[in-house]
Design an enzyme around this catalytic site. Structure first.
Site, PDB file in Angstrom:
ATOM      1  N   CYS A 158      18.331  24.463   9.367  1.00 42.35           N
ATOM      2  CA  CYS A 158      17.891  23.612   8.252  1.00 42.35           C
ATOM      3  C   CYS A 158      19.040  22.768   7.701  1.00 42.35           C
ATOM      4  CB  CYS A 158      17.202  24.432   7.149  1.00 42.35           C
ATOM      5  SG  CYS A 158      18.104  25.869   6.584  1.00 42.35           S
ATOM      6  N   CYS A 197      15.971  14.222  -1.821  1.00 39.17           N
ATOM      7  CA  CYS A 197      15.228  14.612  -0.609  1.00 39.17           C
ATOM      8  C   CYS A 197      14.112  13.612  -0.303  1.00 39.17           C
ATOM      9  CB  CYS A 197      14.618  16.009  -0.774  1.00 39.17           C
ATOM     10  SG  CYS A 197      15.826  17.335  -0.632  1.00 39.17           S
ATOM     11  N   CYS A 209      11.522  13.265   2.898  1.00 39.91           N
ATOM     12  CA  CYS A 209      12.050  13.984   4.064  1.00 39.91           C
ATOM     13  C   CYS A 209      11.525  15.431   4.084  1.00 39.91           C
ATOM     14  CB  CYS A 209      13.575  13.988   3.992  1.00 39.91           C
ATOM     15  SG  CYS A 209      14.356  14.946   5.304  1.00 39.91           S
ATOM     16  N   ASP A 226      29.913  35.944  -5.142  1.00 46.74           N
ATOM     17  CA  ASP A 226      28.904  36.809  -4.532  1.00 46.74           C
ATOM     18  C   ASP A 226      29.016  38.271  -4.955  1.00 46.74           C
ATOM     19  OD1 ASP A 226      27.454  35.160  -2.996  1.00 46.74           O
ATOM     20  OD2 ASP A 226      28.241  35.801  -1.054  1.00 46.74           O
ATOM     21  N   CYS A 235      21.756  31.479  10.819  1.00 50.91           N
ATOM     22  CA  CYS A 235      21.061  30.321  11.381  1.00 50.91           C
ATOM     23  C   CYS A 235      21.437  29.127  10.519  1.00 50.91           C
ATOM     24  CB  CYS A 235      19.556  30.569  11.325  1.00 50.91           C
ATOM     25  SG  CYS A 235      18.530  29.121  11.635  1.00 50.91           S
TER      26      CYS A 235
END
Ligand code: SF4
Ligand code: SF4
Length: 353
Positions: A248, A192, A195, A137, A245
Site C-alpha cells: 500500500c 488522497c 485515488c 512505540d 508488507c
C-alpha cells in the site's frame, strides 16, 4: 516565561533537525475525535488480537491520563527508506523473500529513543521545572493522529501518515511535556482525492473501507504480531511477503519521489533485501539469532520466521531448492511450523507429508 516557551519551541525545531529528524511539530493533547475513531475500530473487532490497542482504555487518547500534567506533545518524523532499493523486483520474483523496508536494517527503536531522550534533555535544560517524556512505540500513544495534529501530514486511505513531498516512509516518535509550548497548525487537508490505489492493491483485501484497516487481514500483522497460525485462506494471497508488507505504500503516488534515508543503520544487512526464501528458511536458530541481532525481525521469533517463510515457499514455484528446503523441515518439532510446512508441500503436490 512565555518568551522562554516561544524561544524554546523555535529551538526544538533546530535541535530536532540537528538530531537527524526530518520534521517536527508541537500539538496540544485534545485527541477525543481520534479516540472515538479508535473505539469504533475496536468495537468492530478490527484489531485482531492486538489486545494492547484496547488494553489502556482512554489513556491512549487522553495523554494527561497516561502522564498526568501533560500539556503538549512534540512529534518527530524520521525517514527510513534505504537507497539503492528495488522492492518491485524482489516482489515479482516468487523465489525471493520480501521483507518490509523498515526492518531491513537495524531496529529503529533504540536509535529513535536515544535521540528523543537527547532532545528531551536539551528542552529540559532550556525549560527547567517541567517534565519531557519520550516515547517510541513503548506506551499507548496515538501516534498517527498526534502527527496529523502536529502538522506532519494527513492520514491517507491506507491509514498511514503521508506528506505531499515526503510520502510515508518514515517512523514517528513523541515527547510528552508538561510545558505549555506554543502549538503548530494541524494538518487539515487530505490529498488522497479520488485515488484508491492502496485499497485496490492490498493482496489480502485488508481495507473494509477507506481509512479503516482490518488488522486480522493485514500481512504486517499476520507475519509480525501474530503468534499463531496464519489463516489458511489468506496464505495463498501473501505471495512472497514473509515479514511485513509495503504494497500500500509502494503504490502510493506520494511515495514516488520521497527522499531516502541518510541513516547508515537503516541500510539492509545480511543481504535481507535480496535473499531467496529457501536460503532464509534453512538458517538454523543460531544463524537467525546472529543475523537478526538488533533487528526488528527478532520480533517474529525463530518459529514465526519459519512459519512465514513456509507460507512464502508454499506460494513459490515448484523448483528443486523450494521443495528440498520444505522437506528439510517437514519433521520440525513444533506443530506451528510443521503444519505450515505440510500446507506448503501440499501446494506443490507432495502427498508424502
Ligand atoms: S501492509 Fe499490505 S496487507 Fe497490510 S494493508 Fe497494506 S497492502 Fe494490505
Ligand atoms: S495510494 Fe492514493 S488513496 Fe492511498 S494513501 Fe496514497 S494517495 Fe491516498
Amino acid at each position: 516565561m512565555t518568551d522562554n516557551l516561544t524561544t524554546t519551541a523555535g529551538k526544538v525545531r533546530d535541535w530536532a533537525h540537528d538530531l537527524g529528524f526530518q520534521a517536527v511539530g508541537i500539538t496540544h493533547t485534545e485527541l477525543d475525535d481520534a479516540g472515538n475513531r479508535l473505539n469504533q475500530w475496536l468495537n468492530q473487532d478490527l484489531n485482531a488480537d492486538l489486545e494492547y490497542m484496547a488494553a489502556h482504555g482512554s489513556k491512549r487518547y487522553r495523554p494527561d491520563e497516561l502522564v498526568p500534567g501533560t500539556q503538549r506533545i512534540i512529534a518527530v518524523r524520521l525517514d527510513y527508506r534505504p537507497e539503492p532499493d528495488d522492492p518491485e523486483t524482489v516482489l515479482a520474483d516468487d523465489e525471493k523473500a520480501y521483507i518490509t523496508r523498515y526492518s531491513l536494517g537495524r531496529d529503529y527503536h533504540k536509535l529513535m529513543r536515544k535521540r528523543l531522550a537527547k532532545l528531551a534533555k536539551w528542552i529540559d535544560e532550556a525549560l527547567p521545572g517541567y517534565y519531557h517524556r519520550p516515547f517510541v512505540d513503548s506506551a499507548p500513544v496515538l501516534e498517527k493522529p498526534i502527527a496529523v495534529k502536529a502538522g506532519l501530514g494527513w492520514q491517507g486511505k491506507h491509514t498511514l501518515v503521508l506528506h505531499p513531498q515526503a510520502g510515508s516512509w518514515f517512523f514517528l516518535g513523541e515527547i510528552y511535556t508538561s510545558a505549555p509550548l506554543p502549538v503548530d497548525e494541524p494538518w487539515t487537508t487530505d490529498h488522497c482525492g479520488s485515488c484508491t490505489a492502496c485499497l485496490d492493491v492490498c493482496p489480502t483485501n485488508a481495507f473494509p473501507e477507506p481509512y479503516v484497516l482490518d488488522a486480522g487481514r493485514c500481512i504486517s500483522y499476520l507475519t509480525i504480531e501474530n503468534n499463531g497460525p496464519i489463516p489458511e485462506e489468506l496464505r495463498p494471497l501473501m505471495g512472497n511477503r514473509v515479514f511485513g508488507c509495503d504494497d500500500c505504500q509502494l503504490v502510493c503516488p506520494f511515495n514516488k519521489f520521497s527522499d531516502s534515508t541518510e541513516e547508515p543503520d537503516f541500510q539492509p544487512r545480511h543481504g535481507l533485501d535480496n535473499s531467496t526464501l529457501a536460503e532464509l528458511f534453512l538458517w538454523d536458530e543460531e544463524t537467525f539469532l546472529k543475523r537478526t541481532e538488533g533487528s526488528a525481525i527478532r520480533r517474529a521469533g525463530y518459529e514465526g520466521w519459519l512459519r512465514n517463510l513456509a507460507v512464502g515457499l508454499g506460494n513459490a514455484p515448484s523448483t528443486i531448492p523450494v521443495i528440498e528446503a520444505l522437506k528439510a523441515r517437514r519433521d520440525y518439532p513444533t506443530e506451528l511450523v510443521r503444519e505450515h510446512v505440510q500446507w506448503a508441500l501440499r501446494r506443490h503436490g507432495s502427498t508424502q507429508v
